[in-house]
Design a protein around this motif. Structure first.
Motif, short mmCIF file in Angstrom:
data_model
loop_
_atom_site.label_atom_id
_atom_site.label_comp_id
_atom_site.label_asym_id
_atom_site.label_seq_id
_atom_site.Cartn_x
_atom_site.Cartn_y
_atom_site.Cartn_z
N GLN A 1 34.42 -40.73 7.70
CA GLN A 1 34.31 -39.89 8.19
C GLN A 1 35.22 -38.94 8.61
O GLN A 1 36.81 -39.34 8.45
CB GLN A 1 33.84 -40.69 9.70
N GLY B 1 31.28 -35.42 17.43
CA GLY B 1 32.31 -36.35 16.79
C GLY B 1 33.00 -35.68 18.13
O GLY B 1 32.95 -34.50 18.90
N LEU C 1 29.83 -26.50 7.25
CA LEU C 1 28.45 -27.79 7.71
C LEU C 1 27.43 -26.73 7.72
O LEU C 1 27.07 -26.00 8.39
CB LEU C 1 29.16 -28.02 8.63
N GLY D 1 30.53 -28.01 12.77
CA GLY D 1 30.44 -27.91 11.89
C GLY D 1 30.87 -27.08 11.19
O GLY D 1 30.84 -25.76 9.74
N THR E 1 35.86 -36.89 10.83
CA THR E 1 36.53 -36.81 12.35
C THR E 1 38.16 -38.34 12.45
O THR E 1 39.17 -38.06 12.92
CB THR E 1 35.49 -37.25 13.48
N LEU F 1 30.85 -38.23 5.44
CA LEU F 1 31.20 -36.42 5.86
C LEU F 1 32.50 -36.17 4.96
O LEU F 1 32.72 -35.59 4.36
CB LEU F 1 31.39 -35.79 6.71
C1 G1P Z 1 29.13 -33.98 11.55
C2 G1P Z 1 30.48 -34.22 12.20
C3 G1P Z 1 30.74 -34.56 13.73
C4 G1P Z 1 30.04 -33.13 14.10
C5 G1P Z 1 28.70 -32.20 13.26
C6 G1P Z 1 28.81 -31.53 13.58
O1 G1P Z 1 28.06 -34.82 11.91
O2 G1P Z 1 30.91 -35.83 11.60
O3 G1P Z 1 32.10 -34.52 14.13
O4 G1P Z 1 30.44 -32.99 15.37
O5 G1P Z 1 29.42 -32.47 11.97
O6 G1P Z 1 27.88 -30.34 12.90
P1 G1P Z 1 26.47 -34.64 11.29
O7 G1P Z 1 26.37 -33.42 12.10
O8 G1P Z 1 26.75 -34.36 9.88
O9 G1P Z 1 26.44 -36.28 11.01
#
Ligand code: G1P
Length: 287
Positions: A228, A170, A129, A204, A230, A109
């Motif tokens: 990451q 995260g 996201l 996100g 984060t 990400l």
């Molecule tokens: C990402 C981030 C994570 C966050 C999440 C929210 O993870 O890395 O820190 O909490 O989105 O949806 P992913 O869901 O893309 O693995």
């Protein structure tokens, strides 16, 4: 602080939604009749965003096609005088200005966000996201922007999650800084429950300052061997104040099969054209 640009990360392979996402990028999969990414763009625009930068995997341009004219379809509808449907088809094209950034390899990400560096330039910006979809009294990103502007500082969206959910997110260490507002003092990407500093998970939506880019560029692979976001946020928090905002509203996880169904039902029950029949149907099968 003015937030004009939003980066939407749509570069994932969508493995959790296969086989639906084999041909169709998961961001195009609908909530009822509207692609998830359109809902995210609508949230951005309602939050004051003017320009959208979409980060995609090489060749996965279908995501952006949704925001371009569909000439043949539009001509067909126009000839038949179907102006109401034409309006629905044209709506996405008018929402904002769009730019594409490509992520050549799925390196995480943080790496995806870094690909938007040139398009964002030297100004604060949002990251969204599209797996996370919100139903809020005020747009989720708008709530974050308000907090970011008030504090002149980056802000991430927070949601309290059940212990069993902690390893999916995260997770932050935080101290109260105002109503729904936390100052972040630490964060861990997808920790085990025993290692988690709290039950406050990052969702996100992020409002970030452009100094995050150099931290992302310096970033070493973290959890899962990926760059990451984060980890870069953690480094950012060492330099300047970073906040989390426990947004008001409901969040659906479209990247999860049960979350995907929940979103269809949740949004369906809010639609006057669908709610009565849907409610009847749900009653008939849940008993
Ligand atoms: C990402 C981030 C994570 C966050 C999440 C929210 O993870 O890395 O820190 O909490 O989105 O949806 P992913 O869901 O893309 O693995």
């Amino acid at each position: 602080m003015k937030i004009r640009k939003a980066v939407i990360v749509a570069a994932g392979l969508g493995t959790r939604m296969l086989p639906a996402s084999k041909v169709i990028p998961k961001e195009i999969l609908p909530v009822i009749d509207t692609p998830a990414i359109q809902l995210v763009v609508e949230e951005a625009v309602a939050s004051g965003i003017e320009e959208i930068i979409v980060v995609v995997a090489p060749g996965r341009t279908k995501v952006i096609e949704h925001f371009q004219p569909a000439e043949e379809l539009e001509r067909h509808l126009e000839e038949r005088g179907k102006h109401d449907i034409l309006e629905i088809v044209r709506r996405p094209n008018k929402l904002a200005r769009f730019t594409i950034a490509e992520q050549a390899k799925p390196l995480g990400l943080g790496h995806a966000v870094l690909q938007a560096r040139d398009a964002v330039g030297d100004e604060p910006f949002a990251v969204m996201l599209p797996d996370d979809i919100f139903d809020c009294p005020r747009p989720c990103l708008g709530q974050l922007i308000e907090a970011a502007v008030a504090r002149e500082a980056p802000v991430v969206a927070l949601l309290r999650v059940a212990h069993s959910e902690i390893p999916k997110y995260g997770i932050v260490a935080a101290k109260t800084a105002g109503e729904r507002l936390f100052e972040l003092t630490g964060m861990v990407e997808k920790p085990r429950v025993e290692e988690a500093p709290s039950d406050l998970a990052i969702m996100g939506r992020y409002v970030l300052t452009p100094d995050i880019f150099e931290l992302l560029a310096e970033g070493k692979p973290g959890k899962g061997g990926e760059i990451q976001l984060t980890d870069a946020l953690m480094a950012l928090a060492a330099r300047r104040k970073l906040y989390g905002y426990e947004f008001e509203g409901i969040r659906y996880d479209l990247g999860d099969r049960a979350g995907f169904i929940a979103a269809q039902v949740g949004f369906g029950l809010k639609r006057p054209d669908l709610a009565p029949r849907l409610r009847e149907y749900l009653k008939s099968i849940v008993s």
